[in-house]
Design an enzyme around this catalytic site. Structure first.
Site, short mmCIF file in Angstrom:
data_model
loop_
_atom_site.label_atom_id
_atom_site.label_comp_id
_atom_site.label_asym_id
_atom_site.label_seq_id
_atom_site.Cartn_x
_atom_site.Cartn_y
_atom_site.Cartn_z
N CYS A 69 62.25 46.52 21.29
CA CYS A 69 63.11 47.38 22.11
C CYS A 69 62.45 47.92 23.36
O CYS A 69 63.11 48.54 24.19
CB CYS A 69 63.65 48.55 21.28
SG CYS A 69 62.44 49.87 21.02
N CYS A 86 63.90 51.81 17.32
CA CYS A 86 64.73 50.70 16.81
C CYS A 86 64.46 50.38 15.34
O CYS A 86 65.13 49.52 14.77
CB CYS A 86 64.54 49.45 17.67
SG CYS A 86 62.96 48.63 17.44
N CYS A 108 47.14 50.21 11.94
CA CYS A 108 46.85 48.78 11.86
C CYS A 108 48.14 48.05 12.19
O CYS A 108 49.06 47.99 11.37
CB CYS A 108 46.36 48.48 10.44
SG CYS A 108 45.93 46.77 10.17
#
Ligand code: ZN
Length: 135
Positions: free
Chosen positions: A51, A100, A122
């Site tokens: 997004c 999103c 991570c």
């Protein structure tokens, strides 16, 4: 929860590559040491590949040697959503894009890295897109 950007699954499938879709929308993990940003040190902002929301910056990226891009803090606390993940017989904290809902990776704490937060976000390279700093 609901997200600012929500699309039907078939639209995500059409907009993302198969590998991007598998990680971002199905929470797959890219193989260690294969992502394009694992060792990247360029300055810039890392945005959500689904997004475009700004998620992390090179300022908080550090060399964790774990095989994935690692950050000790998101760009803004509310840029990411943290969710308890009990898959694969472990209790982990999943990191999603707060705009999103796409899967980014996991965050681990207390591993002893010499960073200000003692946290390691991570993150899959394929979930991100680096916008290099101009100049
Ligand atoms: Zn996003």
């Amino acid at each position: 929860m609901s997200y600012d950007i929500e699309k039907p699954d078939e639209q995500w499938r059409a907009e993302l590559s198969p590998n991007e879709y598998a990680v971002l929308r199905q929470a797959a993990t890219e193989p260690a040491f294969t992502g394009e940003y694992t060792d990247t040190t360029a300055k810039g902002v890392y945005s959500c590949r689904a997004c475009g929301a700004e998620l992390f910056t090179s300022e908080t990226k550090f060399a964790s040697h774990c095989g994935w891009p690692s950050f000790f803090d998101p760009k803004d606390t509310d840029a990411v959503e943290l969710i308890e993940d009990r898959s694969h017989g472990m209790v982990r904290t999943e990191v999603r894009c707060a705009r999103c809902g796409s899967h980014l990776g996991h965050v681990f704490a207390g591993e002893g890295y010499a960073t200000p937060t003692d946290q390691r976000y991570c993150i899959n390279s394929i979930s991100l897109r680096l916008e290099p700093e101009a100049g």
